[in-house]
Design an enzyme around this catalytic site. Structure first.
Site, PDB file in Angstrom:
ATOM      1  N   ALA A 119       0.836  -1.200   0.000  1.00  0.00           N
ATOM      2  CA  ALA A 119       0.000   0.000   0.000  1.00  0.00           C
ATOM      3  C   ALA A 119       0.870   1.249   0.000  1.00  0.00           C
ATOM      4  O   ALA A 119       2.045   1.217   0.379  1.00  0.00           O
ATOM      5  CB  ALA A 119      -0.914  -0.012   1.224  1.00  0.00           C
TER       6      ALA A 119
ATOM      7  N   ASP B  25       4.523  -9.550  11.032  1.00  0.00           N
ATOM      8  CA  ASP B  25       5.526  -8.755  10.302  1.00  0.00           C
ATOM      9  C   ASP B  25       6.117  -7.679  11.213  1.00  0.00           C
ATOM     10  O   ASP B  25       6.260  -6.531  10.812  1.00  0.00           O
ATOM     11  CB  ASP B  25       4.879  -8.117   9.068  1.00  0.00           C
TER      12      ASP B  25
ATOM     13  N   LYS C  19      -4.062   4.964   4.044  1.00  0.00           N
ATOM     14  CA  LYS C  19      -3.321   3.899   3.366  1.00  0.00           C
ATOM     15  C   LYS C  19      -4.175   3.382   2.214  1.00  0.00           C
ATOM     16  O   LYS C  19      -5.294   2.916   2.424  1.00  0.00           O
ATOM     17  CB  LYS C  19      -2.988   2.785   4.346  1.00  0.00           C
TER      18      LYS C  19
END
Length: 660
Positions: free
Chosen positions: A23, A134, A40
């Site tokens: 994004a 992540d 985003k």
């Protein structure tokens, strides 16, 4: 996305903040709540993938559940012209990667402070069964006050599905990838713990533990190579602090911390002098007890070793007249082979380690547990004390290995002993926003109750009082903390509204947080121009007060049929809906409320209005009575609808003078 583009009719794009593997992020201004936000947008090349879009929307909505001062808040998720977007809190500062580069070396206590904030946030996510997948310094933001905030909880899953095709994303994430993820396995909460250990390593050394020219070479190192020692980089680092890194980054998930909270507890005391002589952490050695199968060559060599003096039997050459003798020797050899194999099997069976079943010692004292283990040919090993909401102080919670599992005879069994309920220390929340104070307490497991109270001194949404004093320790399972929150009411000097248009007056009312009630009369002034107001210009009124404004209906028409317009008011009570998180509305496209207030729009249909424009917008902090003026032609009816935080809560499409 070009600057000044208004997304969703609400978010005006200001500038680009950066581009990622999935994004692009922009700075925008929320035109309704008058605040900066970050937007985003899903990348163009991923907008045609329905699976990615579905993930983006679902995970974005899930992230709105995570209310914590160290997690970037997600305000809204929507779509416009095929563009999937997510609106989030704007954090002015830098990411942790840039912070390390700018400030390294970082004092040990500051390292611990940053990690404790991050661990607290991840703990809340894990409590909601949300795994980040992540975690890396690029996804941790540090604002201008030094507060750490984790972002990208919403799209972590979606990113993992596209990571293999996004080289830059992989290279940015693989340095923090757990061994099980590097092997292609599923990410778990302990995978997040591994990534947190790598982040702690980087905070202490200024670099990542493994480097390579390709993502694959780095991934291989994660499950083959040992983590380098941070004490070799800086011998001043206490062994206890290095142990936190080593335990969090153990190759086997079972050797890591059970929970993020356990890691935070261990990290909290890592600089304590009491742990100065702590030994280096070493993971448990592998002992899987697998049965090994011997092939024929192994069996032959083993037999030769076990019976080196076995005489070799010479088999006579085959002669037709001596077949019976040859068969006798063959049977003898077969018999010896059977005996030999049976002997080898017996040796294996006799030499195997004897096992016993671990008894259940939960609820016993340490002495009682030690005696019960001894009765079962087991030894009591290390004792770890930890809080427990269910087990009284000094009683055993569980063992490792757990009850009813098999263990070697005379093995050491680790005991987990209760220190009693986890007590939470209450801070001073007076003056803080309710959103931040309640999030801090809820992150500690405390139940929070809100109580609104009007105040001319304390800003709207700020805590005025707390039921538990600063510094007091409570059992969060038994005690509820009540926060008294200001409903506001500032004072302002009323402007001169005469001569202004209805639209200008509504903008002024929204800006100053006051309510306006319009009346109409025929006048020589242009239609919808203010000709009178009450209170008058210059009057001092409180925020939330109602100002009555008379608008011109224009010149009186000559025709009698056109002049038969009846003026009357309809009183409506608008209910207030408590909303702790401030933006937990189930409608993703609704206008988000600020903490403790509802945003309300009133639409009117009569002789002078239609539903195409907002008649009045106001914010309420309690049930509010409003008077809606109507001008309805004879024989016709009017209507109204009231929207609270994006939902229609009241409406009537058949309003006449005698119907109310």
């Amino acid at each position: 996305m070009r600057p000044n583009y208004v997304l969703g009719g609400r978010y005006r794009i200001t500038k680009s903040l950066g581009e990622g593997g999935m994004a692009n992020v922009y700075l925008a201004h929320d035109l309704i709540l008058d605040r900066d936000v970050s937007v985003k947008l899903l990348r163009l090349d991923l907008r045609d993938d329905p699976h990615t879009i579905k993930r983006f929307q679902r995970e974005g909505l899930a992230a709105t559940e995570l209310v914590h001062p160290n997690i970037v808040s997600v305000y809204d998720v929507g779509e416009e012209n095929g563009m999937q977007y997510m609106v989030m809190e704007y954090v002015k500062g830098m990411d942790l990667k840039a912070y390390i580069k700018k400030n390294f070396p970082i004092p040990y206590q500051e390292v611990i402070n940053i990690m404790e904030q991050v661990l607290s946030a991840v703990s809340v996510a894990h409590a909601h069964n949300i795994i980040h997948r992540d975690l890396k310094p690029q996804n941790i933001l540090i604002d201008e006050k030094g507060v750490a905030k984790i972002t990208d909880f919403g799209i972590a899953v979606a990113m993992s599905e596209n990571a293999l095709t996004q080289t830059n994303t992989v290279l940015g994430s693989v340095h923090y990838l757990s061994p099980e993820q590097a092997r292609g396995g599923m990410a778990t909460k302990k995978s997040d713990i591994y990534s947190l250990g790598i982040i702690l390593y980087e905070l202490l050394t200024g670099t990542v533990p493994f480097k390579g020219e390709t993502a694959i070479s780095i991934a291989i190192k994660h499950f083959q190579s040992e983590i380098p020692s941070v004490r070799e980089f800086d011998p001043r680092i206490p062994q206890a602090l290095e142990n936190v890194v080593l335990k969090a980054t153990s190759k086997k998930p079972s050797d890591r911390y059970e929970t993020v909270t356990d890691m935070a507890t261990d990290l909290e005391t890592s600089l304590s002098p009491r742990r100065a002589s702590e030994a280096k952490f070493v993971p448990m050695p592998d002992d899987d007890g697998e049965t090994k199968v011997l092939d024929k060559s192994d069996l032959t060599s083993e037999a030769a070793h076990q019976a080196p003096d076995t005489p070799k039997v010479a088999v006579p050459k085959e002669k037709p007249k001596k077949r019976r003798r040859r068969r006798r020797w063959l049977y003898t050899l077969l018999g010896l082979a059977v005996i030999l194999i049976a002997g080898i099997g017996l040796a294996f069976w006799m030499g195997r380690p004897q096992t016993v079943t671990v008894p259940d010692v939960s609820g016993l004292t340490v002495n009682e547990a030690q005696q019960k283990l001894a009765d079962n040919n087991l030894n009591a090993g290390a004792i770890k004390r930890q809080p427990s909401a269910d087990m009284k102080k000094n009683l055993v919670i569980k063992t490792s290995p757990t009850a009813n599992q098999s263990a070697k005879k005379d093995a050491n069994i680790k005991l987990y002993v209760s220190t009693g309920p986890r007590m939470v220390k209450i801070g001073n929340y007076i003056g803080q926003s309710y959103t931040r104070a309640s999030a801090t307490l809820k992150a500690k497991g405390v139940t929070v109750r809100r109580q609104n109270e009007s105040s001319n001194e304390v800003p709207v949404g700020s805590v005025m009082q707390q039921s538990v004093e600063n510094g007091q320790r409570i059992n969060p399972k038994e005690t509820t903390v009540t926060l008294t929150v200001s409903a506001g009411q500032r004072q302002l000097q009323l402007a001169d509204l005469t001569g202004k248009t209805k639209s200008q007056i509504q903008q002024y009312a929204t800006r100053e947080s006051i309510n306006v009630s319009f009346e109409y009369k025929y006048d020589k002034h242009p239609k919808n121009t203010a000709i009178d107001q009450s209170p008058g210009a210059g009057s001092t009124i409180k925020e939330g007060s109602t100002v009555n404004v008379t608008l011109s209906r224009g010149k009186k028409p000559v025709s009698d049929s056109e002049s038969k317009v009846e003026d009357f008011n309809v009183d409506v009570k608008i209910p207030f809906e408590a909303n702790d998180a401030g933006s937990n509305s189930s409608n993703k496209n609704s206008s988000a409320s600020t903490a403790g207030v509802n945003t309300v729009q009133i639409y009117v249909r009569d002789h002078d209005h239609d539903y195409s424009t907002v008649y009045k917008q106001l914010t309420i902090a309690q049930d509010t009575q409003v008077s809606i003026p109507f001008a309805v032609a004879s024989g016709k009816s009017g209507g109204y609808k009231i929207i609270r935080d994006g939902k229609v809560i009241l409406s009537d499409n058949n309003v006449t003078k005698n119907s109310h």
